[in-house]
Structure formats: C-alpha cells, structure tokens
Design an enzyme around this catalytic site. Structure first.
Site, short mmCIF file in Angstrom:
data_model
loop_
_atom_site.label_atom_id
_atom_site.label_comp_id
_atom_site.label_asym_id
_atom_site.label_seq_id
_atom_site.Cartn_x
_atom_site.Cartn_y
_atom_site.Cartn_z
N HIS A 1 57.21 24.47 129.70
CA HIS A 1 56.93 25.71 129.20
C HIS A 1 57.71 26.96 129.93
O HIS A 1 57.86 26.85 131.15
CB HIS A 1 55.36 25.80 129.38
CG HIS A 1 54.68 27.11 128.74
ND1 HIS A 1 54.60 28.29 129.12
CD2 HIS A 1 53.99 26.85 127.62
CE1 HIS A 1 54.01 28.90 128.31
NE2 HIS A 1 53.51 28.41 127.29
N ASP B 1 52.10 21.49 136.39
CA ASP B 1 51.32 22.17 135.50
C ASP B 1 50.48 21.61 134.58
O ASP B 1 50.75 20.65 133.72
CB ASP B 1 52.59 22.93 134.73
CG ASP B 1 52.10 23.58 133.46
OD1 ASP B 1 50.89 23.70 133.08
OD2 ASP B 1 53.02 24.30 132.56
N GLN C 1 48.00 21.48 130.07
CA GLN C 1 47.66 20.77 128.98
C GLN C 1 46.92 19.38 129.21
O GLN C 1 46.56 18.53 128.30
CB GLN C 1 48.89 20.42 128.05
CG GLN C 1 49.46 21.64 127.50
CD GLN C 1 48.61 22.19 126.49
OE1 GLN C 1 47.60 21.91 126.00
NE2 GLN C 1 49.06 23.51 125.89
N LYS D 1 42.00 26.78 127.66
CA LYS D 1 42.37 25.58 126.79
C LYS D 1 41.32 24.55 127.11
O LYS D 1 41.53 23.55 126.62
CB LYS D 1 43.71 25.12 127.35
CG LYS D 1 44.88 26.03 127.05
CD LYS D 1 46.22 25.58 127.38
CE LYS D 1 47.22 26.64 127.72
NZ LYS D 1 47.81 27.44 126.49
N CYS E 1 56.78 28.55 123.37
CA CYS E 1 57.19 28.91 124.69
C CYS E 1 57.96 27.70 125.42
O CYS E 1 57.69 27.55 126.67
CB CYS E 1 55.85 29.30 125.38
SG CYS E 1 54.97 30.85 125.01
N1 C6P Z 1 50.92 27.00 126.16
C1 C6P Z 1 50.70 26.84 123.63
O1 C6P Z 1 50.44 27.06 122.62
P1 C6P Z 1 48.75 30.27 129.84
O2 C6P Z 1 49.14 31.33 128.95
O3 C6P Z 1 49.02 30.90 131.39
O4 C6P Z 1 47.15 29.88 130.16
O5 C6P Z 1 49.23 28.77 129.94
C2 C6P Z 1 50.70 28.76 130.06
C3 C6P Z 1 50.89 27.49 129.87
C4 C6P Z 1 51.62 26.54 130.87
N2 C6P Z 1 52.10 25.27 130.74
C5 C6P Z 1 51.85 24.72 129.56
C6 C6P Z 1 52.32 23.21 129.39
C7 C6P Z 1 51.19 25.44 128.63
O6 C6P Z 1 51.07 24.88 127.30
C8 C6P Z 1 50.81 26.62 128.59
C9 C6P Z 1 50.28 27.61 127.27
C10 C6P Z 1 50.13 27.57 124.99
O7 C6P Z 1 51.42 25.97 123.82
C11 C6P Z 1 50.39 29.20 124.72
S1 C6P Z 1 52.15 29.38 124.66
#
Ligand code: C6P
Length: 412
Positions: A128, A205, A208, A231, A370
């Site tokens: 991401h 990370d 997910q 999430k 993203c």
């Molecule tokens: N992905 C998606 O629709 P944040 O925004 O900081 O809470 O998470 C960022 C992030 C980092 N790593 C992974 C693997 C992610 O999937 C995400 C967030 C969302 O896929 C929003 S772009």
C-alpha cells in the site's frame, strides 16, 4: 465437549445499526467495502458516547475524578489491545492516528537516527502507498536504496528472489501481512526469521490482517507491527504501532510537545517513559476507548471463528465469481488469501462497474486501492474490489453476482 461457537451472522448484523439502512428507497445496503473501513457495532458507538456524556476530561494530567476515570479508560483500552495481539506489554503499544502514521513514525524516528546514506530498505511490490511513500521520502532525504521483493503472476511473493535480495544486507524488511488488493496473506513465519538471520529489522503492516485473523506477537517475530482501529470495528483517527521495547527505548521521539516529556528546560528536555514518549499532545481519548470496545467485541466472537467464517465466505465468492465469463480475479487461491477480492471485467472500466453496483445498493471500491505500482505491474489502470467482514452473508455475494450480471448486460 460440545464445540462452542458465538458466530451467528444474523445476531451479529443486529449489532450494526447501519446495516439495516436503505441506500435509496427500497434498495437495501450491501456493504462490501470493509477493507476501506469497517462498520461499527453499537457497543463501540456507545462506549464513545458514554465517555463524552460521563467522563470527558484530559488524561494523565488532572487529579480530579473525571481525569482519573478518563485516564483509566484510555489505559485500559491499551491493555486490552495488547492482550488482543498477545504483545509482551502494553508499554510497547503506541497510540497513533492510523497505520500510515505508525509507519511514518518508524521511518522518521528509527530511520533518521539509525540509517546512513547507501543503506538498503527492502519492501515488496504489493505494498500500500502507506508502506511505500514514507520510505521514498526518507530515501530521498538520506540517500537510501529501496529494493522490492517481486510479486509473481499468481499474486504471491517470490521468495527465491527474497533470499537473493537478503544477501544485499537490507537494514529493514517492511511488508504487508495481507495485501489489500490481492488478498494474499504473506508467510511471515518464513519471511521474518530469514530477515533476522540476515541482520535486518522487520516492520509488518497489519492493516488488513489484525481485523481478520488471530495475531499472536509472541509467535510473529516482528520488530514493529502497525494497524488501524477503523478497519476492525473501531473508530477512525486511532491506530497502533507495536515496537519491541529495546528499539523504542533507543529511538528518539517522533513529535514533540506535551505528554511526551518528563522534564523541560528552555534548551533541552528529558523524554517520558514508554509509551508516552511517542504520544505528544492530547490524544484521541474517545477513539482509544472505542478501539478498546472494538477488540472486546471481536474477542467476544473469537478471532478463530471470524477467520473460519471469512474463509468460507471468500471461498464462496471466488467460486461464484469464477463462473462469470470475462471476469478475472486477482490473487492466489483460497488457501493463501483473506477476504479481499479484486477483479476486472474485460473492456469495462472498474468505475463503471462500481457505479452500476452502487445503483443496486452494493458498495465496492474501484481504482488502484492505494497500490498503484501493483496495478501497473499487472498492467491494469484499476480494479473493482469486494471485501468482506463478520457481518457479510452468502446472500450478499449472490447480490454482487447479480449486480455484475447487470453490468455485463448494460455493456453487452
Ligand atoms: N487501505 C483500502 O481501501 P490507514 O489509512 O492508515 O488506516 O491504512 C493504510 C493502509 C495501510 N496498509 C494497508 C495494507 C491498507 O490496506 C491500508 C488502508 C484502505 O485498501 C484505504 S486506502
């Protein structure tokens, strides 16, 4: 002994007020966008409401009753989140705004203090942007070298190439536990020990992964592990950075201000103890409390149960989608993936797919999610993505399939 299961999707759905709304008159919501953000159960909403109604005060500062109660609620949330991921101690959990900020914290604090020009950071092609840009910024500023573990056409990491890249002596291996596009669950049990043997630190990370299957940090040998509340049934605006104590102790503060200090003079300060050293300023108190309520809710169901039910649902979705001519699903088979299914239809743009599905009340995401370099690698400008969570049903997958049939008939 009779197997105990708390997994009753009907009962679970009753806990999420939003799921009973209609998107338009007569069109009920089918929410298949939980990888972007999950919906929130009543217990989470009420926990935050209760804080504002009954104990609103700043924390760690006041000596009055409300401040004491708010501090206790905030720190109790940290404790329960630490137990949820089986972290050695709550002091190793830093409250951040989200996964993105957690990764930026490591890049800016550890990275600036311990990396030298020419040092290598090893990432993967499926990251991401949150696990790409912080390192690109740092690489530009410190003249670092970035390398990437390739993704195979099947959508898994090329581990032979990983072994070769490790020989180049990376200082850090930073990768996603589960891809938000391919659904791939990366084999950390193989990847992390190999990084450690090669002398690299590791950052995972977990945006997910933590929401969807049990995470036990006593077994996952990560030096840093990042995730977001929103999430996993919690509110937006709060996340976690777990870091090993000996690393966090050595790292300089990321942000400066109140709360992160023990003593201040005009030209110097002494940093506070962990975790406060990394929590400058008034934190997101209600959100931390909501995060605590979210992990209580997930623990009440059981993460093993959640994993099992999502596997079943994802297997069903893959099977049904594979029967649609002209539809291509990205990523590996059910054995290597979680509940995220990105797909494309030959000659129909992902945004058109999402728009027509929306007219049927079905919420999916469309775009590069993203993860643009990954889409470029697969030669795709965009995909549509359905992602599942504890409240989704096979009937909703059937609605998705019917919606896609409608898309196809419009473009036929
Ligand atoms: N992905 C998606 O629709 P944040 O925004 O900081 O809470 O998470 C960022 C992030 C980092 N790593 C992974 C693997 C992610 O999937 C995400 C967030 C969302 O896929 C929003 S772009």
């Amino acid at each position: 002994m009779v197997a105990k299961t708390n997994f009753d999707v009907g009962r679970i759905r009753d806990d999420f007020p939003i799921l009973s709304r209609q998107v338009r008159p007569g069109v009920p919501l089918v929410y298949l966008d939980s990888a972007a953000t999950s919906q929130k159960p009543i217990s989470v909403i009420e926990s935050m409401d209760r804080y504002y109604r009954e104990m609103n005060a700043n924390i760690h500062r006041g000596i009055h009753k409300l401040a004491e109660e708010a501090t206790q609620a905030y720190e109790s949330a940290r404790q329960r989140i630490a137990e949820f991921i089986n972290a050695p101690s709550p002091e190793e959990l830093i409250f951040t705004r989200n996964t993105t900020e957690s990764i930026n914290l490591v890049a800016n604090s550890w990275g600036r203090a311990f990396l030298q020009p020419g040092d290598m950071i090893l990432l993967t092609e499926m990251e991401h942007h949150s696990n790409l840009i912080p390192w690109q910024l740092l690489a530009g500023q410190l003249s670092l070298r970035l390398e990437f573990i390739p993704v195979t056409p099947r959508g898994i990491l090329d581990l032979d190439e990983y072994q070769r890249l490790l020989k180049m002596g990376p200082k850090l291996v930073s990768l996603t536990h589960m891809s938000n596009v391919l659904g791939t669950i990366n084999p950390l049990e193989e990847i992390l020990p190999a990084a450690k043997s090669a002398g690299a630190l590791t950052l995972v990370d977990g945006a997910q992964s933590v929401p969807h299957f049990p995470i036990d940090l006593s077994k996952i040998e990560a030096d840093f592990y990042a995730f977001s509340a929103h999430k996993m049934l919690g509110p937006t605006g709060i996340g976690i950075l777990y870091g090993k104590r000996e690393l966090l102790e050595k790292m300089p503060p990321f942000l400066g201000g109140g709360e992160m200090i023990k003593r201040v003079e005009l030209r110097s300060f002494t940093a506070n103890d962990l975790p406060h050293k990394f929590e400058a300023g008034t934190p997101a108190i209600a959100e931390a409390i909501g995060f605590g309520a979210a992990v209580d809710y997930l623990s009440g169901i059981g993460m093993e149960e959640i994993e099992k039910s999502e596997k079943k649902l994802t297997g069903y979705a893959l099977e049904r989608l594979s029967q649609i001519p002209g539809l291509h699903v990205l990523g590996p088979g059910i054995e290597d993936r979680g509940g995220v299914v990105s797909f494309y239809l030959q000659d129909i743009h992902a945004h058109d797919v999402a728009q027509i599905l929306d007219s049927e009340g079905i919420a999916v995401r469309a775009g590069h999610h993203c993860a643009q370099p990954l889409h470029t690698k697969f030669n795709l400008p965009a995909t549509s993505r359905a992602s599942f969570y504890i409240y989704n049903t096979e009937q909703e997958i059937d609605r998705l399939v019917e919606g896609i049939q409608k898309v196809k008939s419009i473009f036929a």
